[in-house]
Design a protein around this motif. Structure first.
Motif, short mmCIF file in Angstrom:
data_model
loop_
_atom_site.label_atom_id
_atom_site.label_comp_id
_atom_site.label_asym_id
_atom_site.label_seq_id
_atom_site.Cartn_x
_atom_site.Cartn_y
_atom_site.Cartn_z
N VAL A 41 58.75 30.33 34.57
CA VAL A 41 59.57 31.14 33.65
C VAL A 41 60.39 32.15 34.42
N ARG A 42 59.74 32.82 35.39
CA ARG A 42 60.45 33.82 36.19
C ARG A 42 61.57 33.17 36.99
N LEU A 43 61.28 31.99 37.57
CA LEU A 43 62.28 31.30 38.38
C LEU A 43 63.46 30.86 37.52
N LEU A 44 63.19 30.36 36.32
CA LEU A 44 64.27 29.92 35.44
C LEU A 44 65.12 31.09 34.98
N LEU A 45 64.48 32.22 34.68
CA LEU A 45 65.25 33.40 34.28
C LEU A 45 66.16 33.86 35.42
N THR A 46 65.60 33.87 36.63
CA THR A 46 66.41 34.27 37.79
C THR A 46 67.56 33.29 38.00
N GLY A 47 67.23 31.99 37.95
CA GLY A 47 68.26 30.98 38.14
C GLY A 47 69.35 31.06 37.09
N PHE A 48 68.95 31.32 35.83
CA PHE A 48 69.95 31.42 34.76
C PHE A 48 70.85 32.63 34.98
N GLY A 49 70.24 33.78 35.31
CA GLY A 49 71.04 34.99 35.52
C GLY A 49 71.99 34.85 36.69
N VAL A 50 71.48 34.33 37.82
CA VAL A 50 72.34 34.12 38.99
C VAL A 50 73.39 33.06 38.68
N GLY A 51 72.98 32.02 37.93
CA GLY A 51 73.92 30.93 37.62
C GLY A 51 75.12 31.40 36.84
N LEU A 52 74.91 32.33 35.89
CA LEU A 52 76.04 32.86 35.13
C LEU A 52 77.04 33.55 36.06
N GLY A 53 76.50 34.36 36.98
CA GLY A 53 77.39 35.04 37.93
C GLY A 53 78.09 34.07 38.85
N VAL A 54 77.38 33.06 39.35
CA VAL A 54 77.98 32.07 40.25
C VAL A 54 79.09 31.31 39.53
N ALA A 55 78.84 30.95 38.26
CA ALA A 55 79.86 30.22 37.50
C ALA A 55 81.14 31.03 37.39
N LEU A 56 81.01 32.33 37.12
CA LEU A 56 82.20 33.15 37.00
C LEU A 56 82.89 33.32 38.36
N LEU A 57 82.10 33.42 39.44
CA LEU A 57 82.69 33.51 40.77
C LEU A 57 83.46 32.22 41.10
N LEU A 58 82.89 31.07 40.73
CA LEU A 58 83.59 29.81 40.99
C LEU A 58 84.85 29.70 40.16
N LEU A 59 84.78 30.17 38.91
CA LEU A 59 85.99 30.19 38.08
C LEU A 59 87.06 31.07 38.71
N THR A 60 86.62 32.20 39.28
CA THR A 60 87.58 33.11 39.92
C THR A 60 88.21 32.46 41.14
N THR A 61 87.38 31.76 41.94
CA THR A 61 87.94 31.10 43.13
C THR A 61 88.89 29.97 42.74
N ALA A 62 88.75 29.46 41.51
CA ALA A 62 89.65 28.39 41.06
C ALA A 62 90.95 28.92 40.49
N ARG A 90 59.17 40.18 28.34
CA ARG A 90 58.12 39.27 28.78
C ARG A 90 57.15 39.96 29.72
N GLU A 91 57.69 40.83 30.60
CA GLU A 91 56.84 41.57 31.52
C GLU A 91 55.87 42.49 30.78
N ARG A 92 56.31 42.99 29.61
CA ARG A 92 55.52 43.99 28.89
C ARG A 92 54.76 43.37 27.72
N LYS A 93 54.59 42.06 27.74
CA LYS A 93 53.97 41.38 26.61
C LYS A 93 52.59 41.94 26.30
N LYS A 94 51.73 42.07 27.33
CA LYS A 94 50.36 42.53 27.09
C LYS A 94 50.34 44.00 26.66
N LEU A 95 51.22 44.81 27.22
CA LEU A 95 51.28 46.22 26.84
C LEU A 95 51.68 46.36 25.37
N LEU A 96 52.66 45.59 24.94
CA LEU A 96 53.08 45.64 23.53
C LEU A 96 51.96 45.17 22.62
#
Length: 776
Positions: A26-47, A678-684
């Motif tokens: 879950v953590r890896l997918l969240l990181t990949g999704f967040g970075v992926g959005l930025g990378v997509a916009l950077l690639l659009l900019t380079t295009a 998600r990090e605070r699930k148990k606290l909540l």
């Protein structure tokens, strides 16, 4: 040996990222999704550079205007083409009539054959419009049968409205540049514009301001799940790893997330590339084939994102002590130092200072200093915001339960809260600075039109073969037309051919002539000589009674009517006044009864129209009448101001880019918010199990978002105003603040955050259940 150690530790961290069970995925997918959005916009900019270049190249390849070339004789390889561009509901429609004169006549790009007379080949977007109910008015203007579509090579965008129609008898209408004979398509001598330093400054700042938030979000995305990761790393210390190895393993996990983000980003980019054909933003559309990133820039993104992920992780762990028995982060952290954070914006100002006062008159700007200075100022926002949040929340205590929960959470993890709003703060700061710069220099690229829009709102220029009076009657019967002012005009000289002195002639009825002069009295058959014109030195000499003058004299190889006219005794005088175009005319005024019909044969007509704006589509109704009365006429809609095309293009590009960045901001903030919940699930779940009301917890989440964003927007406003003032000084423009724009930019930023917070409430309510304490 050291390189091998680093490689081994980074690979081990990457393996941990992919083999940490459901939590790790879950953590890896969240990181990949967040970075992926930025990378997509950077690639659009380079295009973007390639997309702009392809659009321009295709526009140049189909160029058909002949402004300065000599008239070409009819031949086997010539084509007569007429420009009949029009506008439909604020959208431009590119139209051409064509008549090939031989077997080798040039074919325009995007066509495989010439359309027959009475038929047309259209762009896919125009075909869709004409077949819909929205295109009913436009169908009346284009009385041609559709026989095909223009291929992509003949269009500059997927939403462009364009057509080529076949016609007969165009050779008799030749009148460059609107109707011309050509033997090729394309611009033979493309003009190169001199670089405007202020426009270059605007372009550079736009790119930095749009790309900086992307970098901030990528840096924040690689730190998703940081607290749990640090606790997990403590176990590595327990089995024997030293602190350096532990940090490298953590960097390996971030590296894995960034590499997955590159894959996601490539997928998002390819998806966005395909969707680009179905989207039009601020009148700009592209084909997917345009969006090809530069290989060098794409490679730079592929290398920079993973490298940045490793560096950000190592930098974030510099103040975290990971020991075998836990992570020393839950204790009260050391107070953040201010001095080094101030160095960044101060260094940025120092880089921009040498360029104060440059611009139009004092030389060009140094691109590297501009980019570096603006970058450091905006990075200063990300450096100062954690200190501001920590300092302010440390002094917040009393309040309700929801407030105290929020404040206590911010006091324990102010850095995490600041990271969430860093991107929005940078975007708002840059937007405020850009808005100030655009507003400050807009006057240099915008001029008041001389056209009097209170007297007329449209103008129709008629060819010489269209009689003005019948055309004026048709326009007068058009729905939405309140007043018609019709004139025809030519010249009058002292010789039949190539006169040495000449003067203008304006023909109209008495009502129309009163729009250009103060007449003592007027009835059909009167002729007037004008006084008080702006530029007229020949009329007094020509207006001597008994002198023979020639209407529409011939010049060079152009044959005029050469109609002889004798100046009568007692010629009436009239005082010139500004006509609807803002010009004080000179020469002679003729009522229609004073001029024989054959004399007016070579005169050109001008019709000015006052519209009833309460009538829907009044301008389009006028254009329909013009297409029926004079197909080769050029209806124009007047505006009070005229703006530089390049300035408008840069501003439009900013709007397009800002729209993409705002979408990224919203999506990334939502992902970040979900990761925090998600990090605070148990606290909540614990708080709910002890009887805390869900409304209280929801309100505390809102306060946790509202406090940092309020501080971030305040800091962004200060930095944005400072940067805007410096940029205006650099452009030698007057420093002024458009507070309405500042409030609008901050309001948009706050609105994005509130929207994201609202979207995160449903998952928050699902997390607030006592069974969230259950573990396996």
């Amino acid at each position: 040996m050291k390189l091998r150690q680093w490689s081994r530790d980074l690979v081990m961290g990457a393996r941990f990222a992919f083999s940490s069970g459901r939590e790790g995925w879950v953590r890896l997918l969240l990181t990949g999704f967040g970075v992926g959005l930025g990378v997509a916009l950077l690639l659009l900019t380079t295009a973007l550079p390639n997309a702009i270049a392809v659009r321009q190249a295709r526009n140049d390849a189909r160029a058909d205007h002949t402004y300065s070339q000599e008239k070409k004789p009819k031949a086997d390889n010539t084509l007569v083409i007429a420009d009949i561009d029009t506008t439909y509901r604020q959208k431009d429609v590119r139209g051409r009539l064509m008549e090939p004169e031989g077997a080798r006549a040039p074919l325009p790009p995007g066509l495989d054959r010439f359309p027959e007379p009475g038929t047309m080949v259209v762009s896919p977007a125009l075909q869709k419009l004409l077949q819909s109910d929205d295109g009913a008015l436009l169908r009346q203007r284009l009385p041609y049968r559709i026989t095909g579509t223009i291929a992509e090579s003949g269009l500059i965008g997927s939403h462009e409205l364009a057509y080529y129609a076949g016609a007969k008898g165009l050779a008799a209408k030749i009148d460059p540049p609107n109707v011309a004979r050509i033997d090729m398509f394309g611009d033979e001598e493309p003009t190169s514009e001199k670089t405007d330093p202020v426009l270059l400054l605007l372009t550079l700042v736009v790119f930095v301001v749009l790309l900086m938030p992307v970098g901030v979000f990528i840096a924040a995305a690689v730190r998703f799940g940081g607290e749990r990761r640090d606790r997990r790393l403590a176990a590595l210390r327990l089995v024997g790893s030293d602190s350096g190895m532990t940090r490298r393993i953590a960097a390996g996990e971030a590296l894995a997330g960034s590499l997955l983000g590159l894959l996601f980003g490539t997928g998002f980019f390819l998806l966005g590339r395909q969707l680009a054909a179905s989207v039009e933003v601020f009148g700009v559309s592209v084909f997917p084939s345009y969006m090809n990133p530069s290989p060098t820039l794409a490679l730079l993104v592929a290398v920079a994102v993973p490298a940045a992920a490793v560096m950000v992780t190592l930098f974030a762990l510099r103040g975290v002590v990971i020991e075998p028995l836990g992570v020393v982060r839950t204790a009260k952290p050391a107070r953040r130092r201010l001095w080094w954070r101030l160095l960044l914006p101060l260094a940025g100002l120092a880089m921009l200072y040498p360029m104060l006062g440059k611009g139009h008159t004092n030389g060009n700007f140094n691109e590297y200093l501009v980019v570096g200075g603006v970058l450091l100022l905006l990075v200063g926002v990300t450096a100062l915001l954690p200190w501001v949040v920590e300092t302010v929340v440390a002094r917040l205590n009393s309040g309700g339960v929801a407030w105290q929960l929020a404040v206590r959470r911010l006091q324990l993890s102010s850095g995490t809260a600041a990271r969430m709003v860093n991107g929005i703060a940078v975007a708002v700061a840059g937007a405020i600075a850009l808005q100030m710069l655009f507003s400050g220099v807009e006057g240099d690229y915008t001029k008041q039109s001389r056209q009097n829009v209170s007297r007329a709102q449209m103008q129709v220029s008629l060819p010489s073969d269209v009689r003005v009076a019948p055309a004026a009657e048709e326009f007068g019967r058009t729905k939405g037309v309140r007043q018609v002012m019709a004139f025809s005009g030519s010249e009058m000289g002292d010789r039949r051919k190539d006169p040495q002195t000449s003067s203008d002639v304006t023909v109209g009825d008495c009502a129309a002539l009163r729009e250009v002069a103060h007449l003592p009295s007027c009835r059909e058959g009167d002729v007037f000589v004008l006084r008080g014109a702006e530029y007229d030195t020949d009329t007094p000499a020509l207006a001597k009674p008994g002198r023979t003058l020639y209407l529409d004299p011939s010049y060079g190889g152009e044959k005029g009517t050469e109609f002889a006219w004798t100046v009568p005794q007692g010629l009436k005088q009239a005082q010139s006044r500004e006509d609807p175009t803002g010009v004080r005319r000179g020469g002679f005024l003729f009522t229609r009864g004073a001029l024989p019909t054959q004399a007016e044969r070579g005169f050109r007509g001008e019709i000015y129209l006052a519209l009833d704006r309460s009538v829907p589509d009044a301008p389009d109704l006028v254009r329909n009448t013009a297409a029926r009365v004079a197909p080769y006429s050029t209806p124009m809609t007047w505006a009070a101001t005229e703006q530089s095309v390049r300035f408008t293009s840069i501003r439009r590009g900013l709007f397009v880019g800002a729209t993409c960045v705002l979408m990224l901001i919203g999506a990334s903030l939502l992902v970040s918010q979900l990761e925090q919940l998600r990090e605070r699930k148990k606290l909540l779940s614990s708080l709910v199990a002890f009887g805390t009301r869900r409304r209280t917890l929801s309100l505390s989440v809102l306060w946790q978002t509202a406090i940092p964003i309020a501080l971030g927007l305040l800091l962004a406003s200060v930095v944005g105003l400072t940067l805007g003032a410096v940029l205006l000084k650099m452009s030698a423009a007057t420093v002024s603040v458009d507070w309405a724009s500042v409030l609008t930019m901050t309001g948009i930023g706050a609105g994005v955050v509130l929207l994201v917070t609202g979207l995160s409430l449903p998952p928050l309510l699902r997390l607030m259940r006592p069974d969230g304490l259950r573990t396996e």
